[in-house]
Design a protein around this motif. Structure first.
Motif, PDB file in Angstrom:
ATOM      1  N   ASN A  91       0.870  -1.170   0.000  1.00  0.00           N
ATOM      2  CA  ASN A  91       0.000   0.000   0.000  1.00  0.00           C
ATOM      3  C   ASN A  91       0.905   1.218   0.000  1.00  0.00           C
ATOM      4  O   ASN A  91       1.996   1.178   0.562  1.00  0.00           O
ATOM      5  N   GLN A  92       0.460   2.301  -0.610  1.00  0.00           N
ATOM      6  CA  GLN A  92       1.311   3.486  -0.727  1.00  0.00           C
ATOM      7  C   GLN A  92       1.377   4.340   0.534  1.00  0.00           C
ATOM      8  O   GLN A  92       2.345   5.071   0.724  1.00  0.00           O
TER       9      GLN A  92
ATOM     10  N   VAL B 284       0.484  -5.120   5.804  1.00  0.00           N
ATOM     11  CA  VAL B 284       1.190  -4.234   4.877  1.00  0.00           C
ATOM     12  C   VAL B 284       2.685  -4.337   5.166  1.00  0.00           C
ATOM     13  O   VAL B 284       3.122  -4.059   6.281  1.00  0.00           O
ATOM     14  N   THR B 285       3.449  -4.761   4.140  1.00  0.00           N
ATOM     15  CA  THR B 285       4.891  -4.942   4.334  1.00  0.00           C
ATOM     16  C   THR B 285       5.744  -4.171   3.331  1.00  0.00           C
ATOM     17  O   THR B 285       6.968  -4.208   3.419  1.00  0.00           O
ATOM     18  N   ASP B 286       5.113  -3.499   2.375  1.00  0.00           N
ATOM     19  CA  ASP B 286       5.902  -2.820   1.345  1.00  0.00           C
ATOM     20  C   ASP B 286       5.082  -1.693   0.729  1.00  0.00           C
ATOM     21  O   ASP B 286       3.873  -1.589   0.962  1.00  0.00           O
TER      22      ASP B 286
ATOM     23  N   ARG C  39      -4.734   1.562  -8.598  1.00  0.00           N
ATOM     24  CA  ARG C  39      -4.767   0.469  -7.622  1.00  0.00           C
ATOM     25  C   ARG C  39      -4.342   0.966  -6.248  1.00  0.00           C
ATOM     26  O   ARG C  39      -3.439   1.792  -6.136  1.00  0.00           O
ATOM     27  N   GLU C  40      -4.985   0.432  -5.214  1.00  0.00           N
ATOM     28  CA  GLU C  40      -4.655   0.823  -3.847  1.00  0.00           C
ATOM     29  C   GLU C  40      -3.802  -0.211  -3.128  1.00  0.00           C
ATOM     30  O   GLU C  40      -3.025   0.136  -2.241  1.00  0.00           O
TER      31      GLU C  40
ATOM     32  N   VAL D 125     -11.712  -5.415  -4.851  1.00  0.00           N
ATOM     33  CA  VAL D 125     -11.742  -5.846  -3.464  1.00  0.00           C
ATOM     34  C   VAL D 125     -12.150  -4.681  -2.582  1.00  0.00           C
ATOM     35  O   VAL D 125     -12.101  -3.528  -2.984  1.00  0.00           O
ATOM     36  N   ASP D 126     -12.544  -5.021  -1.389  1.00  0.00           N
ATOM     37  CA  ASP D 126     -12.810  -4.033  -0.359  1.00  0.00           C
ATOM     38  C   ASP D 126     -11.882  -4.399   0.780  1.00  0.00           C
ATOM     39  O   ASP D 126     -11.584  -5.577   0.996  1.00  0.00           O
ATOM     40  N   TYR D 127     -11.393  -3.410   1.492  1.00  0.00           N
ATOM     41  CA  TYR D 127     -10.564  -3.743   2.657  1.00  0.00           C
ATOM     42  C   TYR D 127     -10.864  -2.810   3.796  1.00  0.00           C
ATOM     43  O   TYR D 127     -11.277  -1.666   3.608  1.00  0.00           O
TER      44      TYR D 127
END
Length: 75
Positions: free
Chosen positions: A13-14, A37-39, A47-48, A69-71
């Motif tokens: 994720n950014q 989230v690792t990177d 894209r998210e 997708v939903d998160y």
């Protein structure tokens, strides 16, 4: 930050802090997976998140290409 391993339940994720746990739901089949989230990334289009192979496989996305997708943040 962990070294990427396609067999771990991780994502990119950014903006979210490394270590943030997300519950990701594949909207085409309602399967869910919890990832960390690792990177940073993805850096393509709008894209998210990008899922590791294991995470994508667990919610039926490997042979489908891009999926919506939903998160939600778990912690």
């Amino acid at each position: 930050r962990d070294i990427y391993n396609r067999d771990n339940l991780t994502c990119t994720n950014q903006t979210l802090t490394f270590g943030t746990k997300l519950l990701v739901k594949n909207l085409s089949n309602n399967k869910q997976v919890e990832v960390v989230v690792t990177d940073r990334g993805p850096f393509v289009g709008n894209r998210e998140i990008d899922l590791s192979y294991a995470a994508a496989d667990s919610i039926g996305m490997i042979h489908k290409g891009l999926q919506k997708v939903d998160y939600t943040i778990v912690e």
